[in-house]
Design an enzyme around this catalytic site. Structure first.
Site: not given
Length: 534
Positions: A40-41, A43, A62, A85, A292, A410
């Site tokens: 992104g800008s 980075e 991402e 980003h 679970h 999960g």
């Protein structure tokens, strides 16, 4: 030249070593030379004049970047670097950051931030409370107070990510930090593990020596610590059956070994029932236990002692009974094997092998049975097919020279990109990526990266037309699942549109040939298997 022009020129060109130079050198020194990301800008300045020893692997979303980095780190045993980003990108990635946290995968996650001078004005594409956003699923998070602190922050992040228990860390970096003057740094050498308490380990050894019928429950920590071979030796010394812990995200013991007992269900009552008759439960590299569904009653069979050895103090602290020991799992197992005299015990009953499935219908069971017979040996398997996991456990054996990875959290959307990372980390062997149709759609754009890099991943999509695992679970509540059907998906078209060769099979008579074709040649291929219910 105006003052504004001077500021822009200063941002673009440094007069000497900069934060960017120092970080590039640091990454090379630390061995984090593969960067996974979706840029992104905020980075972009990080990647100006990227040196040849650093490579950038582009993901189309991402969460895919984090999943690839997770698989790569697990395959190599080293921390991986993923660049995101600012807030929106970190938000997209949070599901797989959570999975990396549960997988205990060492990741250094960097994210962009707007320029420091405009942060008070809440600018476009900035991150408010940047270090709070990824918590609690990172071990440590920082936005350095000064530009010159960025290299040290990344070095510290790497050390924390690799220290037991491993996990992701987060560094937010303002866009205007990269071109600030900064001398290079030399990272410290830092210990990564803590030795177990010798008195507690001696107590565990005494319990093992006295036990008439000990049993081992092994979790993903055995694989992460490279302790599988040591565990095989210990189990053979004492004739001790080995169960895979509930929801274990790695292979913990050779599944074709006569001492492998099977897979524990994530239910308190089912665990106690499976371990009944044993007087010592030795839990290695796993919690006590992962559940679970709600359960009641004891955690282990009546009269049984429990000893747990893990590298995570927090995991040990929540153990409800017995003796919980923290430290290096491999060293602890090796010590037990050395100091506890071999005591021959009667071999446990052989694991029940299900009957060969009906071959007149293309079911999960038939698919797993034929995949076991026809897949190449020595492969790595990455799985995210929840409704197929039962037949996978019944018919597919992961052997001593093979690797298995699945998602500890999960969540969905980890398996496909993780398979790409595993393939990059282990380029010497093919990777089988086993996905459900619902799971695959969480990260289907990862196929583009597989094609772009020519990764040797064979994608097998189990197309049962919906979220069948959810439908099974809804039955426990006496209800029908909503939004569980997925008609009309064409995985061959989706794969071919991104450059991956693909085929479909729905006839059981054509299944063997389709599986054999899937493993021909080198490079990414996809097989969509349309199945009927068992």
């Amino acid at each position: 030249m105006t003052a504004r022009a001077l500021r822009v020129d200063a941002l673009r060109v440094g007069d000497g070593p900069t934060v960017r130079h120092a970080v590039h050198q640091l990454l090379a020194d630390l061995g984090m030379t593969t960067i996974f990301g979706n840029p992104g800008s905020t980075e972009l300045p990080m990647f100006r004049d990227l040196p040849p020893e650093l490579s950038y692997v582009l993901a189309l979303q991402e969460s895919v970047a984090v999943g690839m980095a997770d698989g790569f780190a697990q395959a190599t045993g080293r921390a991986a670097l993923v660049n995101l980003h600012s807030s929106a990108g970190v938000g997209h990635a949070m599901g797989n950051i959570y999975t990396a946290f549960r997988n205990q995968t060492p990741l250094v996650v960097t994210a962009g931030q707007q320029a420091r001078s405009i942060l008070p004005y809440e600018p476009f594409l900035y991150a408010e409370r940047s270090t709070e956003f990824p918590r609690p699923f990172v071990k440590w998070a920082i936005e350095p107070a000064r530009a010159q602190d960025v290299p040290l922050a990344i070095a510290r992040a790497h050390h924390i990510a690799m220290q037991a228990p491993c996990g992701p860390v987060f560094v937010s970096i303002p866009i205007d930090d990269w071109e600030q003057p900064c001398p290079p740094i030399t990272p410290a050498r830092v210990s990564r593990s803590v030795d177990v308490d010798p008195a507690l380990l001696a107590e565990a050894a005494g319990l093992l020596h006295a036990a008439r019928r000990p049993v081992v429950v092994a979790g993903a920590g055995v694989a992460r610590d490279g302790a599988r071979e040591a565990l095989v030796h210990l189990a053979e010394q004492h004739g001790t059956p080995v169960w895979a812990a509930p929801m274990a995200a790695r292979n913990v013991f050779p599944e074709d070994h006569p001492l492998f007992a099977g897979f524990l269900a994530a239910s308190r009552e089912a665990i106690v029932d499976a371990l009944d008759g044993h007087d010592l439960v030795l839990v290695l590299g796993a919690p006590v236990f992962t559940f679970h569904v709600e359960g009641f009653g004891p955690f282990v069979p009546e009269g049984a002692d429990l000893v747990q050895i893990v590298d995570d103090p927090a995991m040990a602290a929540r153990t409800p009974l017995g003796l919980a020991i923290t430290g290096d799992v491999t060293r602890a197992i090796a010590h037990l094997a050395q100091v506890v005299p071999e005591r021959p015990r009667a071999l446990p009953r052989a694991r029940i092998v299900p009957a060969a499935p009906d071959d007149s219908r293309l079911t999960d069971s038939l698919l797993m049975s034929r995949l076991e017979a026809l897949r190449p040996k020595g492969i790595a398997v990455v799985e995210e097919a929840p409704s197929t996991r039962g037949p996978l456990h019944d018919y597919f054996r992961v052997r001593a020279d093979e690797e298995f990875h699945t998602c500890a959290s999960g969540g969905l959307g980890h398996g496909l990109p993780a398979a790409l990372g595993v393939a990059m980390g282990r380029p010497d062997r093919p990777v089988l990526c086993l996905l459900g149709d619902g799971s695959a759609m969480y990260a289907i754009q990862g196929l583009w990266t597989a094609a772009r890099h020519g990764l040797d991943v064979r994608f097998l999509i189990v197309n049962n037309g919906g979220y069948v695992a959810l439908e099974h679970f809804a039955g426990l509540f006496g209800m029908e699942a909503v939004g569980s059907r997925l008609p009309g998906l064409d995985f061959c078209a989706l794969a071919q549109g991104q450059g991956v060769a693909a085929a479909r099979v729905s006839d059981p008579a054509a299944l063997d040939a389709a599986i054999q074709d899937l493993f021909q040649g080198v490079g990414p291929r996809l097989l969509e298997v349309v199945i009927t219910g068992d």
